[in-house]
Design a protein around this motif. Structure first.
Motif, PDB file in Angstrom:
ATOM      1  N   PHE A  93       0.628  -1.176   0.086  1.00  0.00           N
ATOM      2  CA  PHE A  93      -0.209   0.179   0.196  1.00  0.00           C
ATOM      3  C   PHE A  93       0.946   1.297  -0.023  1.00  0.00           C
ATOM      4  O   PHE A  93       0.560   2.178  -0.752  1.00  0.00           O
ATOM      5  N   THR A  94       1.932   1.272   0.546  1.00  0.00           N
ATOM      6  CA  THR A  94       2.872   2.395   0.790  1.00  0.00           C
ATOM      7  C   THR A  94       3.590   2.756  -0.734  1.00  0.00           C
ATOM      8  O   THR A  94       3.344   3.916  -1.206  1.00  0.00           O
ATOM      9  N   VAL A  95       3.665   1.557  -1.390  1.00  0.00           N
ATOM     10  CA  VAL A  95       4.318   2.046  -2.711  1.00  0.00           C
ATOM     11  C   VAL A  95       3.276   1.985  -3.807  1.00  0.00           C
ATOM     12  O   VAL A  95       3.415   2.863  -4.744  1.00  0.00           O
ATOM     13  N   PHE A  96       2.025   1.342  -3.774  1.00  0.00           N
ATOM     14  CA  PHE A  96       1.239   1.211  -4.753  1.00  0.00           C
ATOM     15  C   PHE A  96      -0.145   1.747  -4.366  1.00  0.00           C
ATOM     16  O   PHE A  96      -1.041   1.629  -5.309  1.00  0.00           O
ATOM     17  N   GLY A  97      -0.112   2.253  -3.099  1.00  0.00           N
ATOM     18  CA  GLY A  97      -1.304   2.519  -2.547  1.00  0.00           C
ATOM     19  C   GLY A  97      -2.210   3.864  -3.311  1.00  0.00           C
ATOM     20  O   GLY A  97      -3.319   3.446  -3.693  1.00  0.00           O
ATOM     21  N   VAL A 132      -7.387   3.453  -9.341  1.00  0.00           N
ATOM     22  CA  VAL A 132      -7.911   2.490 -10.174  1.00  0.00           C
ATOM     23  C   VAL A 132      -9.272   1.926  -9.862  1.00  0.00           C
ATOM     24  O   VAL A 132     -10.299   1.815 -10.366  1.00  0.00           O
ATOM     25  N   PHE A 133      -9.319   1.615  -8.412  1.00  0.00           N
ATOM     26  CA  PHE A 133     -10.589   0.984  -7.944  1.00  0.00           C
ATOM     27  C   PHE A 133     -11.589   1.913  -7.253  1.00  0.00           C
ATOM     28  O   PHE A 133     -12.446   1.612  -6.733  1.00  0.00           O
ATOM     29  N   GLY A 134     -11.253   3.270  -7.235  1.00  0.00           N
ATOM     30  CA  GLY A 134     -12.176   4.119  -6.701  1.00  0.00           C
ATOM     31  C   GLY A 134     -12.233   4.218  -5.071  1.00  0.00           C
ATOM     32  O   GLY A 134     -13.221   4.400  -4.678  1.00  0.00           O
TER      33      GLY A 134
END
Length: 214
Positions: free
Chosen positions: A59-63, A69-71
């Motif tokens: 979550f830190t890197v891609f959060g 993307v998923f709203g």
């Protein structure tokens, strides 16, 4: 460079250690692993901290990307996490964690269950810690700060594993009365944290609804 890196590192450590809160997780861990051997408890600790670390880093890197993307929103995580933590805190306050006798197959399945939920999620890797990681990653302007952030997260989870490992020995030192007092006290604190977590997630949503209604 040090004038900006050192304060950032201290901010990362203090915020993550407070939000991950390994001391507050101890009563949950001790209560739910009563009757297990030290090796079984160690297995739960290692799996819980490893899963929580992977989720936190993800979550830190891609959060921010995943939220777009998923709203999804961190407010939704805060509300859901607040409800779950409130239930855990209430059970602790009422001393509802019971001593369950399990056979070896059931014990293995039970250990897998509690290592993921509630220990890894949401106790060690809750919505507040996830949101904190996303915000700090955005604030890290340089590669050095991003590396420091990831290192601090790993370091805090290492400390968490050591604290949970030590907690199994604290039971004998504190005694049953001391453990019950700590469990009820931390249950009350968890309920307060849950309320704040829920309110912090619901408040922006309510404000947005009122603004749209006006």
């Amino acid at each position: 460079m040090n004038d900006s890196v050192i304060p950032f590192a201290l901010l990362c450590f203090t915020s993550f250690f407070t939000l991950i809160n390994p001391l507050g997780t101890m009563p949950v861990f001790l209560s739910m692993t009563t009757g297990m051997t030290e090796s079984e408890r160690k297995r739960i600790i290692m799996k819980a901290t490893f899963v929580a670390f992977l989720i936190m880093i993800s979550f830190t890197v891609f959060g921010q990307f995943l939220f777009q993307v998923f709203g999804l929103s961190t407010n939704g995580f805060r509300i859901a996490g607040g409800i779950v933590i409130m239930k855990i805190g209430y059970d602790m306050l009422q001393a509802h964690y019971t001593h369950i006798k399990l056979n070896e197959d059931e014990k293995m399945h039970f250990a897998d269950d509690i290592s993921i939920t509630p220990l890894a999620i949401p106790m060690l890797c809750g919505p507040g810690a996830i949101a904190n990681g996303i915000v700090l990653m955005e604030d890290a302007e340089t590669l050095l700060k991003k590396a420091i952030l990831i290192f601090i997260i790993a370091f805090v989870f290492l400390i968490t594993a050591l604290i949970l490992r030590t907690s199994t020995k604290l039971v004998h030192f504190m005694g049953e009365t001391g453990n019950n007092v700590m469990m009820r006290l931390m249950g009350l604190i968890l309920m307060v944290i849950a309320v704040e977590c829920f309110v912090s997630g619901a408040k922006p949503i309510l404000i947005d609804i009122l603004q749209q209604a006006a």
